[in-house]
Enzyme design. Sequence first.
Site, short mmCIF file in Angstrom:
data_model
loop_
_atom_site.label_atom_id
_atom_site.label_comp_id
_atom_site.label_asym_id
_atom_site.label_seq_id
_atom_site.Cartn_x
_atom_site.Cartn_y
_atom_site.Cartn_z
N LYS A 191 26.40 21.34 54.02
CA LYS A 191 26.21 19.96 53.54
C LYS A 191 26.09 19.90 52.02
O LYS A 191 26.32 18.85 51.43
CB LYS A 191 25.04 19.32 54.24
CG LYS A 191 25.34 19.18 55.73
CD LYS A 191 24.39 18.31 56.47
CE LYS A 191 24.86 18.06 57.89
NZ LYS A 191 24.75 19.27 58.76
C1 LIG Z 1 25.28 19.28 60.00
C2 LIG Z 1 25.50 20.61 60.58
C3 LIG Z 1 26.41 20.81 61.61
C4 LIG Z 1 27.18 19.66 62.23
O1 LIG Z 1 28.10 19.08 61.34
P1 LIG Z 1 28.70 17.62 61.62
O2 LIG Z 1 29.52 17.31 60.43
O3 LIG Z 1 27.52 16.70 61.76
O4 LIG Z 1 29.48 17.70 62.87
C5 LIG Z 1 26.62 22.10 62.07
N1 LIG Z 1 25.92 23.14 61.56
C6 LIG Z 1 25.04 22.99 60.58
C7 LIG Z 1 24.30 24.17 60.07
C8 LIG Z 1 24.79 21.73 60.04
O5 LIG Z 1 23.91 21.58 59.05
#
Ligand SMILES: *Cc1c(COP(=O)(O)O)cnc(C)c1O
Length: 465
Positions: free
Chosen positions: A112
């Site tokens: 993210k």
């Molecule tokens: C947010 C997240 C996901 C899921 O991603 P999306 O874009 O919400 O589908 C998977 N793994 C980790 C470690 C995350 O932080």
Amino acid sequence: MRYVSTRGAAPTLSFEEAMLSGLARDGGLYVPETWPRMAPDAIAALAGLPYEEVARRVMTPFLGDAFTADEFAAIVNRAYAGFGHAARAPLAQVDANDWVLELHHGPTLAFKDFAMQLIGQMFELSLGRSGGRVTIVGATSGDTGSAAIEAFRGLDAADVFILYPHGRVSEVQRRQMTTPQEANVHAIAVEGDFDACQALVKAMFNDLDFRDRMKLAAVNSINWARILAQVVYYFSSAVALGAPSRSIMYTVPTGNFGDVFAGHVARAMGLPIERLVIATNANDILHRTLETGRHDRAGVQATTSPSMDIEVSSNFERLLFELYGCDGAATSQLMAELKGGGFVLRQGALAALREGFASGRADVAETAAEIARVRETTGMIVDPHTAVGLVAARTRRGDRATPMVTLGTAHAAKFPDAVEAACGVRPALPPRMCGLYDRAERVTVAPDNLMAVQTLIAERSRAAG
Ligand SMILES: *Cc1c(COP(=O)(O)O)cnc(C)c1O
């Protein structure tokens, strides 16, 4: 480039407007009116370029006149300067033709950061021009919130309020949200699960009076700018493995469907992605949808991959809009049915979904076994979210001549208990994170109650004036 709402009843916006508002006023999500295409030679020319240059080339067609070329170059450079790896998103090989795309080299050790660091810089520049200020409200099952707080801490443009489920995030995730001391960032522990947090955020955005008074902005994965930032690493990794003259498969550990939708965007732009495999944990609404055509809510269970513990996958709406021929009324209808429990995909839509996507599922035991297996066969220690992806990648592998890239969404040290239980090794935090366990925490516990949370935000936001 203009952006339209998936529910067809909100004004069309520019990139900058869509970025600053997040959710559309009709409850929908913004999507570009058309997909810009990159010709094969333009894709081939990305090979060997620095990540920042790939980012500029891939994202520029979406920005309209939001930033000058120089401004955007500076934004991108600042966004990724704090990453702990020169490649930003390096590939690690885990099998004969299988790879993990390591997306955990940012400041909060999860993918993210790629989007959030960029959005922080875009907000600061955009709002700095007008002297405006916004209140960012977001719900998190862990990683979004820490990434948002890390990206916005100390910026003048925004106050940030992050709602997370009390007691349901890992200690590292919690500390990343509660230890920054800057006065413009606020961690709120809600007495409920992630969906309760997400429902509170949605309700605040649907309260148009509160929304306008607080100048609410969202940086959750529903924000188009976040999806856009995530499109870049599909391009950088695919060209490293021989695209566009070779096609690539990706497996994406999925929760809110933002990351995998970014892969869909890359493919729509012309990147030869053969299949996108949606990997889910036991919270498998998307896997069941692929298998049965029924999209039914089933409650949330806690797993060792908490960032994927969700019942409603917000960004799936963007794909539904496309599968239903960009019909806002039809998409609205599906979302209304989902509120009541679920819906059945119509035949053409299900067939189109299965053409572009496959899915796989891993429960907690399979995830732990995968962490142990990867350690034994490669020496690498992967986090539980990545491990869910690797299980799905193996079950949906198919043609071994096509490279399979699994998105490594977090660093193992973010989930040390689950990883240690699985493989007997406690993963250490990278040196740049040391001190996290010693700093003082700052957090407000709030009931799962809209009025209480709104009051708290109104008291603390500077944007309210
Ligand atoms: C947010 C997240 C996901 C899921 O991603 P999306 O874009 O919400 O589908 C998977 N793994 C980790 C470690 C995350 O932080």
